[in-house]
Design an enzyme around this catalytic site. Structure first.
Site, PDB file in Angstrom:
ATOM      1  N   ARG A  18       0.825  -1.218   0.000  1.00 15.86           N
ATOM      2  CA  ARG A  18       0.000   0.000   0.000  1.00 15.86           C
ATOM      3  C   ARG A  18       0.859   1.269   0.000  1.00 15.86           C
ATOM      4  O   ARG A  18       0.513   2.280   0.621  1.00 15.86           O
ATOM      5  CB  ARG A  18      -0.962  -0.003   1.185  1.00 15.86           C
ATOM      6  N   LYS A  21      -1.155   4.334  -1.120  1.00 16.04           N
ATOM      7  CA  LYS A  21      -2.011   4.893  -0.073  1.00 16.04           C
ATOM      8  C   LYS A  21      -1.205   5.791   0.865  1.00 16.04           C
ATOM      9  O   LYS A  21      -1.619   6.918   1.180  1.00 16.04           O
ATOM     10  CB  LYS A  21      -2.651   3.757   0.721  1.00 16.04           C
ATOM     11  N   LYS A 114     -20.796   3.954  -6.595  1.00 22.02           N
ATOM     12  CA  LYS A 114     -20.172   2.674  -6.906  1.00 22.02           C
ATOM     13  C   LYS A 114     -19.940   2.496  -8.405  1.00 22.02           C
ATOM     14  O   LYS A 114     -20.767   2.866  -9.228  1.00 22.02           O
ATOM     15  CB  LYS A 114     -21.037   1.520  -6.392  1.00 22.02           C
ATOM     16  N   SER A 436     -18.741   3.958  13.191  1.00 21.59           N
ATOM     17  CA  SER A 436     -17.320   4.047  13.530  1.00 21.59           C
ATOM     18  C   SER A 436     -16.934   5.472  13.870  1.00 21.59           C
ATOM     19  O   SER A 436     -17.494   6.440  13.342  1.00 21.59           O
ATOM     20  CB  SER A 436     -16.465   3.539  12.362  1.00 21.59           C
ATOM     21  N   GLU A 487     -16.307   1.367  17.583  1.00 28.72           N
ATOM     22  CA  GLU A 487     -15.685   0.276  16.820  1.00 28.72           C
ATOM     23  C   GLU A 487     -14.153   0.323  16.833  1.00 28.72           C
ATOM     24  O   GLU A 487     -13.501  -0.045  15.855  1.00 28.72           O
ATOM     25  CB  GLU A 487     -16.212   0.271  15.375  1.00 28.72           C
ATOM     26  N   ASP A 602     -25.780  -2.852   9.119  1.00 30.77           N
ATOM     27  CA  ASP A 602     -25.409  -2.045   7.951  1.00 30.77           C
ATOM     28  C   ASP A 602     -25.455  -2.854   6.654  1.00 30.77           C
ATOM     29  O   ASP A 602     -24.953  -3.976   6.599  1.00 30.77           O
ATOM     30  CB  ASP A 602     -23.992  -1.488   8.123  1.00 30.77           C
ATOM     31  N   GLU A 668     -26.785   8.039   2.419  1.00 28.26           N
ATOM     32  CA  GLU A 668     -25.974   9.176   1.977  1.00 28.26           C
ATOM     33  C   GLU A 668     -26.780  10.091   1.081  1.00 28.26           C
ATOM     34  O   GLU A 668     -27.484   9.636   0.191  1.00 28.26           O
ATOM     35  CB  GLU A 668     -24.749   8.673   1.204  1.00 28.26           C
ATOM     36  N   HIS A 697     -16.374  11.908   3.926  1.00 25.91           N
ATOM     37  CA  HIS A 697     -15.199  11.553   3.144  1.00 25.91           C
ATOM     38  C   HIS A 697     -14.355  12.771   2.802  1.00 25.91           C
ATOM     39  O   HIS A 697     -13.332  12.650   2.137  1.00 25.91           O
ATOM     40  CB  HIS A 697     -15.613  10.816   1.863  1.00 25.91           C
TER      41      HIS A 697
END
Length: 763
Positions: A18, A21, A114, A436, A487, A602, A668, A697
């Site tokens: 990663r 990232k 998506k 979360s 979480e 969820d 959302e 986000h």
């Protein structure tokens, strides 16, 4: 000699560890410069190309790499930048590029949704008043880079104009043809410049044709590709589709291009080929190795399919490739040290899939004897995996005996909600968060230390509890009505359950990109799924012990666990979904037994899993709704069941959302600027709902008036009694200061809106 070619459609961007990232997040945090970011990502991209060259791939994709998202890259190529970012033309700079994706103080991020039926998210292009022009030929840059630095005569990858426009927003259907005419010469310019640079193959991705498209779109497509072929005759265009069989097969395979790319893993392209044949003057690019799952290919079976395909094309007009870009699978399995060796032998990540492509190409060219050893090894490892498949006779018996009544709660919603209102006594427009809370570097590093054995179980549990207690206090100070435990003990919302349920296995390095720099590690399902003992009860009960306000139990739903896992095909997918639902049912019962009376299950992946072929929709939606109801069916009437969904076209699944029979849903809506509310204007929804009022986000902190505007927009359609106020997703990826500041604004906006509604009711 045969000239069958091997090819790849795209390679993971993230790096084996990663590195991509980390480079992005270091830049966003101000720890490295733009120059250093480009240097690091250049290194990753070139290394990706080297690996594909070393594997022996003939047609290596160039231009598939991205700093964030390939759809956003296409927008940047044409200078498609929303007006709110104050773009003045020319090449889109890095700061503007990331602002579109992530937002800035004075401009919200563009909508994210998506990518077809995957867990990858793209940035939706906004074409309102756009004046597209070719401001940067990215395809040309990457083609030249590969050629000059690595000696690779690459296959340029471009997102096709039809798919790009079909995925865009900000125009009326009547304007589609005009937009096609506007973009066509810009694409021609890209192709001409590539041809001048010596490019011979260009892959134009048009996955929209795996969906049900209209005749008007098909007519426009014919016109576009006729223009491409006429204006750039010296280049070989591959019209590439994936994720399903194509609609309008006969029209698509006869488009005026050199090659047609079809997915022979998902859908029934082979039957279409057998029924309608294939043009003798075209190359067939056969997607034969699954680009979306991690189980190794049965080389013998795949070779048999290729031999059948070969009967419909000339000897030199076949390309062997994955079914889609390998963006959707991890990079390499060579780093996996802890997984069961038998499972490891049955895995195939991106690098291993390239090996399979090369082996199949060789077997097709030179005959099976040339790859006999490879076929034998693959067969042995697959047989070993099959022999270790964890079957559970009791689970299979339970699934076989299920009835429709087993997925129905004891009382209808109208009666349940009265009992729930009496129990919780929440104010009008109650506030909550999705689940979360920030996973800080300290949280992640402490979990890593625990997994490495550097701290004890007791020390880790104490650390998690300290974070839970602190955030319960923070939420109470913020005056949030329904709290969450945060979480902190969880790595990922699906992987966490994959570590606890029977029938799963997990990897160490099996990361795939979800959105931006966010990577997830899907667990592996290769056995019947069952529940042994409570998974989430301890942390939920601990959190509830520190507050009088209700704390939500947090679970991931059966549809999402299935869709966000790599599922072995030994058991039908919908049976696995039911198995997961029964396991979750037991977890909900355990939460209730310990005093947790609000449980969120969820389902962010419900819309994502909708088949691209409309003919398969009903079966999927019915199975999904049944599984969710099965998971929640035994909940007591005064236990409030919530669910959450994010970044999807919800109008397609509205009836299914209603059929879930959840007491409260959260969806959302912040990035879509309230457009989702129109779905509820056109449909009657009687249960309670929270339309996410700010975008988690993005690092920007919304203003009170901005959130109130989102609330007011929703209240035009949804009665105040039904409406909840919440962020649009979990807050795991945000920093603590950002989270606290944004939640404070959200609560203030909710209180002001609440006062306004009370005043209206008292008039």
């Amino acid at each position: 000699m045969s000239t069958i070619k091997s090819s790849n459609l795209g390679y993971p961007r993230i790096g084996e560890n990663r590195e991509w990232k980390r480079a992005l997040e270091s830049f966003w945090n101000g720890n490295i410069s733009e120059e250093e970011l480009i240097e690091k990502t250049d290194e990753i991209r070139l290394n990706n190309l080297k690996k594909q060259k070393e594997q022996g791939i003939d047609l290596i994709p160039v231009g598939d790499f991205s700093l964030y998202d390939h759809v956003l890259d296409t927008s940047a190529t044409f200078g498609i930048v929303p007006e709110r970012y104050n773009y003045t033309g020319g090449k889109v700079d890095v700061d503007t590029y990331f602002a579109i994706a992530r937002g800035v103080d004075d401009a919200i991020a563009s909508e994210m949704t998506k990518w077809f039926n995957t867990n990858y998210h793209y940035i939706v292009p906004e074409l309102n008043n756009a004046k597209p022009t070719l401001v940067e030929n990215r395809a040309l840059y990457f083609y030249k880079e590969a050629k000059e630095k690595l000696g690779i005569d690459g296959k340029s990858v471009i997102l096709g104009p039809i798919t790009y426009l079909q995925l865009s927003k900000g125009y009326e259907d009547s304007e589609f043809d005009q937009l096609v005419d506007t973009f066509t010469p810009l694409y021609v310019q890209i192709l001409q410049e590539l041809a001048e640079a010596g490019a011979t193959w260009v892959q134009i991705d048009e996955p929209i044709f795996a969906t049900n498209i209209s005749e008007d779109v098909l007519a426009a497509t014919q016109k576009v590709y006729e223009t491409f072929t006429k204006e750039v005759p010296g280049i070989n265009l591959i019209f590439q589709t994936y994720f399903e069989k194509v609609s309008n097969y006969e029209a698509i395979v006869n488009l005026p291009v050199k090659a047609i790319g079809l997915d022979f893993v998902h859908g029934d392209s082979l039957e279409l080929l057998k029924t309608y044949g294939f043009p003798k003057d075209k190359v067939l690019a056969a997607g034969i190795v699954d680009g979306r799952n991690v189980w190794r290919a049965n080389l013998e079976e795949k070779l048999t399919v290729l031999e059948t395909i070969k009967q419909f094309v000339k000897e030199d007009q076949l390309i062997v490739q994955p079914s889609s870009s390998l963006l959707h699978v991890p990079v390499t399995k060579t780093l996996e040290q802890k997984i069961d060796p038998v499972i490891l032998g049955g895995l195939s990540f991106a690098d291993e899939k390239l090996q399979e492509i090369v082996i199949l190409t060789k077997g097709l060219q030179e005959g099976r004897t040339a790859v006999e050893a490879n076929i034998k090894q693959a067969t042995e490892e697959l047989n070993n995996l099959q022999a270790t498949y964890r079957s559970n006779d009791q689970v299979r018996k339970d699934i076989a005996n299920l009835t429709a009544e087993d997925a129905v709660r004891h009382l209808p919603f109208a009666e349940r909600i009265k009992l729930q209102d009496e129990r919780f006594n929440l104010p009008l427009l109650p506030t909550t968060s999705i689940g979360s809370l920030p996973q800080t570097p300290e949280v992640r590093s402490t979990r890593t230390k625990w997994r490495k054995g550097e701290i004890t179980d007791q020390q880790y549990e104490q650390f998690v509890n300290d974070n839970i207690k602190r955030w319960i206090e923070i939420q109470e100070e913020l005056d949030i009505d329904v709290l969450v435990h945060g979480e902190f003990e969880r790595n990922d919302m699906v992987e966490y359950f994959g570590e606890k349920f029977n029938g799963f296995s997990v990897t160490e390095y099996g990361w795939v990109q979800s959105y931006g720099s966010r990577c997830v590690k899907p667990p592996l399902i290769f056995g019947d799924v069952s529940w042994d003992k409570p998974i989430t009860v301890k942390e939920s009960v601990f959190a509830q012990s520190y507050t009088e306000r209700p704390v939500k139990g947090m679970l991931t739903g059966p549809v999402t666990i299935l869709n966000w896992s790599f599922v072995h095909d030994t058991t039908p997918r919908y049976d696995i979904m039911k198995q997961i639902a029964l396991a979750l049912q037991k977890e909900i019962e355990a939460l209730e037994e310990n005093g947790i009376k609000i449980v969120q299950v969820d389902e962010p992946a419900l819309r994502e899993g909708l088949p691209l072929d409309h003919a398969k929709w009903d079966e999927y939606l019915e199975a999904s709704a049944y599984a969710f109801r099965l998971a929640t069916a035994t909940a007591e009437a005064d236990t409030q069941i919530h669910t959450h969904m994010c970044y999807s076209n919800f109008e397609d699944i509205f009836d299914c959302i209603d059929a879930l029979d959840a007491d409260v849903i959260s969806i959302e809506t912040s990035r879509s600027h309230g457009e989702l509310v129109s779905t509820f204007e056109d449909n009657t929804y009687t249960k309670e709902i929270g339309l996410g009022v700010y975008d988690i986000h993005s690092p920007r902190i919304p203003a009170v008036e901005e959130i109130k505007q989102n609330i007011h927009r929703a209240l035009q359609t949804i009665p105040p009694k039904q409406f909840w106020v919440n962020p649009d997703c979990g807050l795991k990826t945000r920093k603590e200061d950002e989270t606290i500041a944004a939640l404070k604004v959200m609560v203030q906006a909710a209180k002001e809106a609440r006062e306004e509604q009370v005043a209206l009711q008292n008039k």
